[in-house]
Every structure is written in C-alpha cells, then in structure tokens.
Write an enzyme that holds these catalytic residues in place. Structure first.
Site, short mmCIF file in Angstrom:
data_model
loop_
_atom_site.label_atom_id
_atom_site.label_comp_id
_atom_site.label_asym_id
_atom_site.label_seq_id
_atom_site.Cartn_x
_atom_site.Cartn_y
_atom_site.Cartn_z
N ASP A 199 0.81 -1.21 0.00
CA ASP A 199 0.00 0.00 0.00
C ASP A 199 0.84 1.26 0.00
OD1 ASP A 199 0.87 -0.57 2.58
OD2 ASP A 199 -1.11 -1.09 3.31
N GLU A 252 -9.75 -2.17 5.10
CA GLU A 252 -10.42 -1.91 6.37
C GLU A 252 -11.66 -2.79 6.50
OE1 GLU A 252 -8.74 -0.35 8.37
OE2 GLU A 252 -8.13 1.66 7.79
N HIS A 273 -7.37 -5.20 9.89
CA HIS A 273 -7.09 -4.94 8.47
C HIS A 273 -5.78 -5.59 8.04
CE1 HIS A 273 -4.96 -0.83 9.44
NE2 HIS A 273 -4.05 -1.77 9.26
N ASN A 310 -7.79 -3.35 14.03
CA ASN A 310 -9.17 -3.68 13.61
C ASN A 310 -9.20 -4.85 12.63
OD1 ASN A 310 -8.18 -2.61 11.28
ND2 ASN A 310 -9.57 -0.86 11.16
#
Ligand code: F6R
Length: 241
Positions: free
Chosen positions: A67, A143, A138, A136
C-alpha cells in the site's frame, strides 16, 4: 493456519527474517509482497545484518508493497516508498528498479490502481506475502467492511487507523485520509502468506483472524481459507489464543 509462537518482538522479528531469507535462498529471484509499519522493522533490520554478513543475496529479488498513502509521492518522508527505501532497500543489494510500491502521487485513482494490478499480473504469483495486521483486523489497508475487496483500490482509512498511524506524523491532521492498497484477492493469490504480529494491542485482531468467523468485518479472517498461511506472533499478540 499454522501458528509460530515467539517469546517477544525480537524473537518474532528473527523468525520472520529467517522465513524471508529461506525463501530468497531457495529461490534467488523470489517475488516478495512486503509490508510497512512498525511490525516488520525488526525483521528488515535482521535481514540487513545477514546481507552484510554475506548470508543472503537480494540481487535477483523483486518486491511489491501492499500500500501507499494517496497524495504522497515517494520522496515524502511519511510515504511508504520512503519508508521502504530508508528502512530496507537502501541497505541491501536489491535492484531498486525491481521494487514496487503503488504510486501515491497519481491522483487518477482508476489509472493508478489499474497500473499496479497490471504490474502484479505481469509479475505473476508472489512467492511470499508478508503482512502485518491492524488493531481492527485490516491487512494492507483493507479496512473492515461489508465485502472483501478484489484488486488494488483506493481506501478511505478507518478513524482507528488514522489515529494509530498518526504517531508517525507531526499531527493527526497531516495523516492522509485515503490510501491505495492491494485488494484481498491480490493478497490471497500469493503462494505463501506470513502474518507477523506483536503486542497486546493486536491480541483481539489476532484471535479474530485465527478463530473468528470468516467475515469482511475482520479482513484478516479470510486468511483462514488460504492453504499456506502462517502467523508468526509473540506471546502478547497470542494472549487470547
Ligand atoms: C502496512 C500495512 C498495514 C500494517 C498494519 C499494522 O503496509 O499494510 O496493514 O501492516 O497497519 O501496522 P503496524 O505494524 O505499524 O502495527
């Protein structure tokens, strides 16, 4: 999923580096999917040491990062290209032309995503995909959401991710709100996947990834369906498992 239990961060870093270096020794022109973030820094440092000792040679390796922040060019100190160069690539004998990161400076989302997907399609299957995991759940910047993503896409970062990543910026307002990320399908197509995790703040995400239902609400849970995925994590990250 295979779980490799590690004592602490240093142990996790050495074991992660060992697996990456074994991959490169077994296949000198290996294609590696790489991650940024705090988690892999120790592994990159260890790999640099082994490179300096002559134990591992990166001259034929090519890499594809997960990313990049939207709007940041590679010379921006908070960009992931900058991170990779300074943390790893500048210290080993990799051909920089063989290292790839999505182009955060391209504002044309369709074009930037298609270009990265094309690049990866041309490269063929990653031999080893290294992942960190967000608090979380990811992976990459995929996400939690209602569905799993396919190819490279532009993501609106979750508030918790912006807060977590603000530690590396002067102020939270400087954290980009969007990022380009490989999709779940890109990640799942790797031959082998290694998820590195450290620290108690990752314990719930690691538990959900390994034992939770396979659901886009914890993106990493999809990795349960991969045939060759292992989790290299320290005691704190595995404390709920
Ligand atoms: C980084 C990436 C992210 C991180 C995750 C964990 O390229 O794709 O998914 O791996 O946010 O970050 P750290 O390691 O900083 O806790």
């Amino acid at each position: 999923m295979r779980i490799i239990r590690c004592k602490d961060y240093d142990d996790m870093s050495r074991k992660t580096a060992n697996i990456i270096s074994a991959q490169v020794i077994l296949k000198p022109n290996a294609k590696l999917g790489l991650a940024t973030g705090t988690t892999p820094i120790g592994a990159y440092e260890q790999l640099i040491k082994w490179y300096e000792k002559g134990d591992v040679d990166f001259s034929e390796v090519s890499t594809y990062n997960l990313d990049e922040y939207y709007g940041l060019s590679g010379d921006h100190p908070q960009s992931y290209r900058y991170f990779m160069d300074h943390t790893f690539f500048d210290h080993i004998n990799i051909d920089k032309g063989h290292t790839h990161v999505p182009d955060g400076s391209n504002p044309n989302i369709d074009e930037a995503c298609a270009a990265y997907d094309e690049l990866m399609a041309k490269a063929g299957q990653m031999d080893l995909q290294l992942l960190g995991i967000g608090r979380n759940g990811h992976v990459g910047f995929n996400e939690p959401g209602e569905s799993f993503s396919k190819g490279t896409h532009c993501v609106e970062l979750a508030e918790s991710t912006i807060v977590a990543n603000s530690r590396l910026f002067d102020s939270i307002d400087d954290v980009p709100r969007k990022a380009y990320s490989m999709g779940v399908q890109n990640i799942m197509s790797a031959k082998t996947i290694l998820v590195a995790a450290s620290g108690e703040d990752k314990a719930q995400a690691v538990y959900d990834m390994i034992y939770g239902p396979v659901s886009p609400h914890c993106t990493a849970s999809i990795l349960q369906l991969h045939g060759d995925c292992f989790v290299v994590a320290d005691e704190d990250a595995l404390s709920l498992c």
